[in-house]
Design a protein around this motif. Structure first.
Motif, short mmCIF file in Angstrom:
data_model
loop_
_atom_site.label_atom_id
_atom_site.label_comp_id
_atom_site.label_asym_id
_atom_site.label_seq_id
_atom_site.Cartn_x
_atom_site.Cartn_y
_atom_site.Cartn_z
N VAL A 159 0.86 -1.19 0.00
CA VAL A 159 0.00 0.00 0.00
C VAL A 159 0.89 1.24 0.00
O VAL A 159 1.85 1.32 0.77
CB VAL A 159 -0.93 0.04 1.23
N VAL A 160 0.58 2.18 -0.88
CA VAL A 160 1.23 3.49 -0.86
C VAL A 160 0.14 4.54 -0.74
O VAL A 160 -0.78 4.58 -1.56
CB VAL A 160 2.05 3.74 -2.14
N THR A 161 0.23 5.36 0.30
CA THR A 161 -0.72 6.46 0.45
C THR A 161 0.04 7.77 0.26
O THR A 161 1.13 7.96 0.79
CB THR A 161 -1.40 6.43 1.82
N ILE A 162 -0.57 8.67 -0.50
CA ILE A 162 0.05 9.95 -0.86
C ILE A 162 -0.82 11.07 -0.33
O ILE A 162 -2.00 11.19 -0.70
CB ILE A 162 0.18 10.08 -2.39
N ALA A 163 -0.28 11.89 0.56
CA ALA A 163 -1.01 13.06 1.08
C ALA A 163 -2.39 12.68 1.61
O ALA A 163 -3.36 13.39 1.39
CB ALA A 163 -1.13 14.12 -0.02
N THR A 164 -2.46 11.58 2.32
CA THR A 164 -3.74 11.08 2.84
C THR A 164 -3.99 11.65 4.23
O THR A 164 -3.13 11.54 5.11
CB THR A 164 -3.74 9.55 2.88
N PRO A 165 -5.16 12.24 4.49
CA PRO A 165 -5.41 12.94 5.76
C PRO A 165 -5.78 12.02 6.92
O PRO A 165 -6.87 12.09 7.48
CB PRO A 165 -6.56 13.88 5.40
N PHE A 166 -4.86 11.13 7.31
CA PHE A 166 -5.11 10.27 8.47
C PHE A 166 -5.32 11.09 9.73
O PHE A 166 -6.07 10.69 10.62
CB PHE A 166 -3.95 9.30 8.66
N GLY A 167 -4.66 12.24 9.80
CA GLY A 167 -4.83 13.15 10.94
C GLY A 167 -5.81 14.27 10.66
O GLY A 167 -5.89 15.25 11.40
N GLY A 168 -6.59 14.13 9.59
CA GLY A 168 -7.57 15.14 9.22
C GLY A 168 -6.97 16.25 8.38
O GLY A 168 -5.76 16.45 8.34
N SER A 169 -7.85 16.96 7.69
CA SER A 169 -7.43 18.11 6.90
C SER A 169 -8.10 19.37 7.44
O SER A 169 -9.33 19.38 7.63
CB SER A 169 -7.83 17.93 5.42
N PRO A 170 -7.34 20.43 7.71
CA PRO A 170 -7.97 21.67 8.18
C PRO A 170 -8.99 22.23 7.20
O PRO A 170 -9.93 22.91 7.60
CB PRO A 170 -6.78 22.62 8.38
#
Length: 263
Positions: A159-170
């Motif tokens: 699995v490759v995740t790119i710029a994925t908001p695991f911590g949320g996006s403002p």
């Protein structure tokens, strides 16, 4: 001695930092425009390869032994946004497919169901035992949700995740409508559940972060798992990572060595 000398010397590094940030954001805007221009091609047929061929046909042999790659775009994206990466992978003889979806009327859980069904279909079509999954932004959350639901057990290698908001996006806080957007807010119930889910056994996970990403800044794009490998790419933003040669190289390197070889 004039104060302008020391002040000028101190200001030069700051000016360079500001200049690099401005240049990165200018490239981000240009890349967004380029991807928007290619978006109609993402609607061509059922295969991302048709969309790629419509832009730049690639001659080459697809290796039947290589595990296929399934690409999962982000919010408001289409499969055409994967043009640079898909082309690089196909040049190495790897079967590439992509999923198209709409966030309108779909929850993250429903999108995860669509992804799991597409994985089943791709495995059946290719005869492979496992796939590699690559997701950008929301696409990475969809992948993580499919794992949390137990829908991908034993079916995924990398699995490759790119710029994925695991911590949320403002930015998700600025849009009050839509269950999918609300799920991308920091501390949302969905993100909290994903944070507690372990990486499935036997799955290698690479998280790619952009140093100039203002949509998913800092460590927000890193899953809460010690087993996850993290790579940060300088001077590239949220959308720019999709077209960055350095990001493409990191992804190619993340695949098993026997699947990177040109057939």
């Amino acid at each position: 001695m004039s104060l302008l000398g020391p002040l000028g010397a101190a200001a030069r590094p700051l000016a360079r930092v500001i200049g690099r940030a401005a240049a990165a954001q200018a490239r981000e805007v240009a890349m967004m425009a380029a991807l928007a221009a290619m978006a109609p091609l993402g609607r061509v047929g059922d295969s991302v390869e048709r969309a790629i061929d419509a832009l730049l046909p690639i001659a080459g042999h697809i290796s039947p032994s290589a595990r296929p790659v399934l690409l999962v775009h982000g919010f408001a994206g289409t499969k055409s946004c994967w043009f640079a990466l898909a082309r690089a992978l196909r040049e190495r003889g790897i079967t590439v497919d992509a999923i198209n979806y709409s966030v309108l009327g779909n929850s993250v859980e429903q999108l995860a169901d669509q992804l799991a069904a597409r994985v089943d279909r791709l495995l059946a079509e290719t005869g492979a035992d496992k796939v590699h999954l690559i997701g950008h932004s929301l696409g990475g959350i969809v992948i993580a949700q499919a794992f949390a639901d137990g829908r991908l057990d034993g079916q995924v290698d990398t699995v490759v995740t790119i710029a994925t908001p695991f911590g949320g996006s403002p930015w998700a806080n600025l849009c009050p409508l839509g269950a999918t957007v609300r799920a991308l807010r920091h501390g949302s119930p969905l993100l909290c559940r994903l944070a507690e889910a372990p990486v499935p056994d036997g799955v290698r996970w690479l998280a790619i972060t952009g140093a100039r990403d203002v949509i998913v800044p800092g460590r927000r794009s890193v899953p809460h798992h010690a087993e996850v490998q993290r790579v940060t790419v300088d001077d590239v933003g949220h959308v720019g990572m999709l077209l960055s040669p350095l990001v493409v190289a990191h992804i190619v390197d993340a695949l098993p060595a026997d699947e990177r070889a040109v057939a």
